[in-house]
Design an enzyme around this catalytic site. Structure first.
Site, PDB file in Angstrom:
ATOM      1  N   ARG A 117       0.808  -1.229   0.000  1.00  0.00           N
ATOM      2  CA  ARG A 117       0.000   0.000   0.000  1.00  0.00           C
ATOM      3  C   ARG A 117       0.838   1.274   0.000  1.00  0.00           C
ATOM      4  O   ARG A 117       0.350   2.337   0.372  1.00  0.00           O
ATOM      5  CB  ARG A 117      -1.000   0.002   1.157  1.00  0.00           C
ATOM      6  CG  ARG A 117      -2.043  -1.117   1.055  1.00  0.00           C
ATOM      7  CD  ARG A 117      -3.166  -0.929   2.047  1.00  0.00           C
ATOM      8  NE  ARG A 117      -4.195  -1.931   1.844  1.00  0.00           N
ATOM      9  CZ  ARG A 117      -4.228  -3.121   2.451  1.00  0.00           C
ATOM     10  NH1 ARG A 117      -3.271  -3.436   3.309  1.00  0.00           N
ATOM     11  NH2 ARG A 117      -5.187  -3.971   2.209  1.00  0.00           N
ATOM     12  N   LYS A 139       3.223  10.922 -11.662  1.00  0.00           N
ATOM     13  CA  LYS A 139       2.325  10.068 -12.436  1.00  0.00           C
ATOM     14  C   LYS A 139       2.994   8.723 -12.661  1.00  0.00           C
ATOM     15  O   LYS A 139       4.131   8.669 -13.148  1.00  0.00           O
ATOM     16  CB  LYS A 139       2.029  10.702 -13.789  1.00  0.00           C
ATOM     17  CG  LYS A 139       0.761  11.513 -13.857  1.00  0.00           C
ATOM     18  CD  LYS A 139       0.497  11.849 -15.318  1.00  0.00           C
ATOM     19  CE  LYS A 139      -0.775  12.623 -15.480  1.00  0.00           C
ATOM     20  NZ  LYS A 139      -1.050  12.903 -16.897  1.00  0.00           N
ATOM     21  N   GLU A 181       9.361  16.008 -26.424  1.00  0.00           N
ATOM     22  CA  GLU A 181       8.743  16.426 -25.161  1.00  0.00           C
ATOM     23  C   GLU A 181       9.251  17.806 -24.743  1.00  0.00           C
ATOM     24  O   GLU A 181       8.524  18.578 -24.128  1.00  0.00           O
ATOM     25  CB  GLU A 181       9.028  15.399 -24.058  1.00  0.00           C
ATOM     26  CG  GLU A 181       8.257  14.095 -24.191  1.00  0.00           C
ATOM     27  CD  GLU A 181       6.809  14.198 -23.714  1.00  0.00           C
ATOM     28  OE1 GLU A 181       6.379  15.302 -23.301  1.00  0.00           O
ATOM     29  OE2 GLU A 181       6.109  13.169 -23.761  1.00  0.00           O
ATOM     30  N   LYS A 223       7.502  21.774 -15.733  1.00  0.00           N
ATOM     31  CA  LYS A 223       6.785  20.621 -15.176  1.00  0.00           C
ATOM     32  C   LYS A 223       6.555  20.800 -13.682  1.00  0.00           C
ATOM     33  O   LYS A 223       5.454  20.548 -13.179  1.00  0.00           O
ATOM     34  CB  LYS A 223       7.599  19.342 -15.442  1.00  0.00           C
ATOM     35  CG  LYS A 223       6.910  18.040 -15.005  1.00  0.00           C
ATOM     36  CD  LYS A 223       5.801  17.652 -15.936  1.00  0.00           C
ATOM     37  CE  LYS A 223       5.091  16.373 -15.519  1.00  0.00           C
ATOM     38  NZ  LYS A 223       5.794  15.156 -15.931  1.00  0.00           N
ATOM     39  N   GLU A 233      -4.096  16.634 -12.065  1.00  0.00           N
ATOM     40  CA  GLU A 233      -4.661  16.874 -13.389  1.00  0.00           C
ATOM     41  C   GLU A 233      -6.136  17.243 -13.348  1.00  0.00           C
ATOM     42  O   GLU A 233      -6.934  16.780 -14.160  1.00  0.00           O
ATOM     43  CB  GLU A 233      -4.447  15.636 -14.287  1.00  0.00           C
ATOM     44  CG  GLU A 233      -4.375  15.964 -15.760  1.00  0.00           C
ATOM     45  CD  GLU A 233      -3.936  14.785 -16.605  1.00  0.00           C
ATOM     46  OE1 GLU A 233      -4.800  14.167 -17.225  1.00  0.00           O
ATOM     47  OE2 GLU A 233      -2.732  14.491 -16.613  1.00  0.00           O
ATOM     48  N   ARG A 237      -2.785  21.049 -15.134  1.00  0.00           N
ATOM     49  CA  ARG A 237      -1.867  19.980 -15.532  1.00  0.00           C
ATOM     50  C   ARG A 237      -2.263  19.326 -16.846  1.00  0.00           C
ATOM     51  O   ARG A 237      -1.434  18.709 -17.518  1.00  0.00           O
ATOM     52  CB  ARG A 237      -1.761  18.931 -14.412  1.00  0.00           C
ATOM     53  CG  ARG A 237      -0.683  17.892 -14.673  1.00  0.00           C
ATOM     54  CD  ARG A 237      -0.339  17.067 -13.463  1.00  0.00           C
ATOM     55  NE  ARG A 237       0.693  16.089 -13.782  1.00  0.00           N
ATOM     56  CZ  ARG A 237       1.325  15.335 -12.884  1.00  0.00           C
ATOM     57  NH1 ARG A 237       1.045  15.464 -11.599  1.00  0.00           N
ATOM     58  NH2 ARG A 237       2.243  14.483 -13.259  1.00  0.00           N
ATOM     59  N   ASN A 241      -0.572  17.450 -21.622  1.00  0.00           N
ATOM     60  CA  ASN A 241      -0.994  16.384 -22.532  1.00  0.00           C
ATOM     61  C   ASN A 241      -1.031  16.831 -23.991  1.00  0.00           C
ATOM     62  O   ASN A 241      -1.559  16.107 -24.840  1.00  0.00           O
ATOM     63  CB  ASN A 241      -2.377  15.863 -22.124  1.00  0.00           C
ATOM     64  CG  ASN A 241      -2.341  15.132 -20.804  1.00  0.00           C
ATOM     65  OD1 ASN A 241      -1.412  14.373 -20.526  1.00  0.00           O
ATOM     66  ND2 ASN A 241      -3.338  15.365 -19.960  1.00  0.00           N
ATOM     67  N   HIS A 244      -0.582  14.241 -26.699  1.00  0.00           N
ATOM     68  CA  HIS A 244      -0.708  12.903 -26.129  1.00  0.00           C
ATOM     69  C   HIS A 244      -2.029  12.214 -26.481  1.00  0.00           C
ATOM     70  O   HIS A 244      -2.098  10.982 -26.487  1.00  0.00           O
ATOM     71  CB  HIS A 244      -0.540  12.957 -24.609  1.00  0.00           C
ATOM     72  CG  HIS A 244       0.867  13.189 -24.178  1.00  0.00           C
ATOM     73  ND1 HIS A 244       1.568  14.333 -24.527  1.00  0.00           N
ATOM     74  CD2 HIS A 244       1.716  12.442 -23.432  1.00  0.00           C
ATOM     75  CE1 HIS A 244       2.790  14.260 -24.012  1.00  0.00           C
ATOM     76  NE2 HIS A 244       2.901  13.135 -23.351  1.00  0.00           N
ATOM     77  N   HIS A 248      -1.197   8.795 -27.955  1.00  0.00           N
ATOM     78  CA  HIS A 248      -1.504   7.546 -27.247  1.00  0.00           C
ATOM     79  C   HIS A 248      -2.323   6.603 -28.128  1.00  0.00           C
ATOM     80  O   HIS A 248      -2.148   5.380 -28.080  1.00  0.00           O
ATOM     81  CB  HIS A 248      -2.267   7.849 -25.962  1.00  0.00           C
ATOM     82  CG  HIS A 248      -1.400   8.371 -24.855  1.00  0.00           C
ATOM     83  ND1 HIS A 248      -1.901   8.774 -23.647  1.00  0.00           N
ATOM     84  CD2 HIS A 248      -0.061   8.546 -24.775  1.00  0.00           C
ATOM     85  CE1 HIS A 248      -0.910   9.194 -22.876  1.00  0.00           C
ATOM     86  NE2 HIS A 248       0.213   9.056 -23.545  1.00  0.00           N
ATOM     87  N   HIS A 261       7.661   6.602 -27.408  1.00  0.00           N
ATOM     88  CA  HIS A 261       6.610   7.478 -26.901  1.00  0.00           C
ATOM     89  C   HIS A 261       6.762   8.905 -27.442  1.00  0.00           C
ATOM     90  O   HIS A 261       5.784   9.518 -27.887  1.00  0.00           O
ATOM     91  CB  HIS A 261       6.637   7.498 -25.370  1.00  0.00           C
ATOM     92  CG  HIS A 261       5.675   8.470 -24.775  1.00  0.00           C
ATOM     93  ND1 HIS A 261       4.314   8.357 -24.940  1.00  0.00           N
ATOM     94  CD2 HIS A 261       5.872   9.589 -24.028  1.00  0.00           C
ATOM     95  CE1 HIS A 261       3.711   9.361 -24.314  1.00  0.00           C
ATOM     96  NE2 HIS A 261       4.637  10.123 -23.760  1.00  0.00           N
TER      97      HIS A 261
END
Length: 359
Positions: A117, A139, A181, A223, A233, A237, A241, A244, A248, A261
């Site tokens: 956990r 993330k 990026e 960032k 997000e 935030r 993206n 993305h 994606h 990526h």
């Protein structure tokens, strides 16, 4: 050296950009850590393992090898890593260190987030993409067949140590993928960074030390500022993206085997830039400037056999889709973007077709 701080409701930590930053690793280890588990790949350990071990000194540590690649960024690999930790007697005072590219930092962070956990994690990214994006911000996650990073958690690290010197061992394609990026950061929040990438591309591609230091620092600054303002997000935030959403979809459609990526993000930025112009958000001159900036760092691998309809079908499974509406991050001008939903499907198809026309 430059230090940037992320401040969230529950944690504060530094992202340090410094040559030979790995040597400072012991400064950031918890005082009562029981065991250290380093998640890495065999090639990274071959290049940099000796330096890493010197930084850890006599501290008990175990090296857990992740096979690497987007196709292995799956729950089964996280389970295998967790089983290795249990076999070595890991407990809640254990520490995970992600030592590799963006895939490794995503997987290591997710492992730390869910093991018993939650145990602490330190991120030491070794690719440009990992340094300017994946390792900063907490993330973490893995892929499903249906889409990218659809299982994950927010789990902030204790620290992020970024050493620009390790980039010299990167294959050229990996380095270029990370540059996309950096370009993203310029488009969404820093015209100065975009202009540096546009006007000094030879120095960027040649890894001129001062220029590499500058582009990493500026990207990490952006960032950290965005994550501090919006950790999970909910609002700001989402601008990170840019590129993305369609990127994606491209990765999922090609089963994570054809594109790095950053290359998929470049394709997505191209499509989003066209879409911004088609929706009237972006003047043609700015549109062309962004597209030319992306082209400077190509080529993107061949897009043969990929159609707009297949990518459109993937968009509904993107984690940024809310209430059935796909959200796009669209540039308004270089240095500023907005989030738009409910875009007409025909315009999205036109934008994707324009991006697919790249050769």
């Amino acid at each position: 050296m430059a230090t940037f701080t992320v401040r969230t409701a529950t944690q504060q930590y530094d992202a340090i950009v410094e040559r030979n930053a790995i040597a400072r690793l012991s400064e950031f280890l918890p005082a009562k850590v029981s065991q250290i588990f380093v998640v890495t790949t065999r090639d990274v350990w071959e290049y940099h393992g000796e330096t890493f071990q010197k930084a850890l000194g006599a501290r008990v540590h175990h090296v857990l090898y992740f096979p690497g690649g987007e196709s292995n960024k799956r729950l089964r690999e996280v389970e295998a890593l967790a089983e290795q930790m249990m076999a070595q007697g890991a407990d809640r005072a254990s520490l995970v260190i992600g030592f590799g590219g963006g895939i490794v930092t995503d997987v290591a962070g997710f492992l730390a987030a869910i093991f018993l956990r939650g145990v602490p994690v330190i991120q030491v990214p070794t690719t440009l993409l990992g340094q300017v994006d994946a390792a900063v911000g907490g993330k973490t996650g893995v892929n499903l067949v249906s889409g990218k990073n659809l299982i994950g958690s927010f789990h902030q690290p204790l620290a992020v140590l970024i050493d620009p010197d390790v980039l010299r061992t990167l294959p050229e394609r990996e380095y270029r993928a990370g540059l996309y990026e950096v370009l993203k950061c310029g488009v969404i929040r820093s015209k100065e960074l975009f202009d540096l990438m546009a006007f000094r591309s030879a120095d960027v591609l040649g890894q001129h030390p001062d220029v590499v230091q500058k582009i990493i620092e500026e990207s990490v600054r952006i960032k950290c500022e965005v994550v501090t303002a919006d950790e999970k997000e909910g609002d700001l935030r989402r601008i990170l993206n840019f590129g993305h959403t369609v990127g994606h979809a491209l990765e999922a459609e090609t089963e994570y085997t054809r594109f790095l990526h950053g290359e998929a993000v470049a394709f997505g930025m191209n499509a989003a830039t066209h879409l911004a112009h088609l929706t009237g958000s972006l003047p043609l001159a700015e549109c062309n400037t962004i597209l030319n900036g992306i082209e400077l760092y190509g080529p993107i691998p061949k897009l043969d056999g990929i159609g707009a309809d297949a990518l459109l079908a993937r968009l509904g499974s993107d984690k940024k889709t809310l209430h059935g509406k796909v959200h796009f991050v669209l540039p308004v001008r270089i240095g500023e973007v907005k989030v738009m939903s409910g875009v007409e499907t025909g315009l999205v198809r036109q934008a994707i077709d324009a991006a697919l026309a790249i050769r």
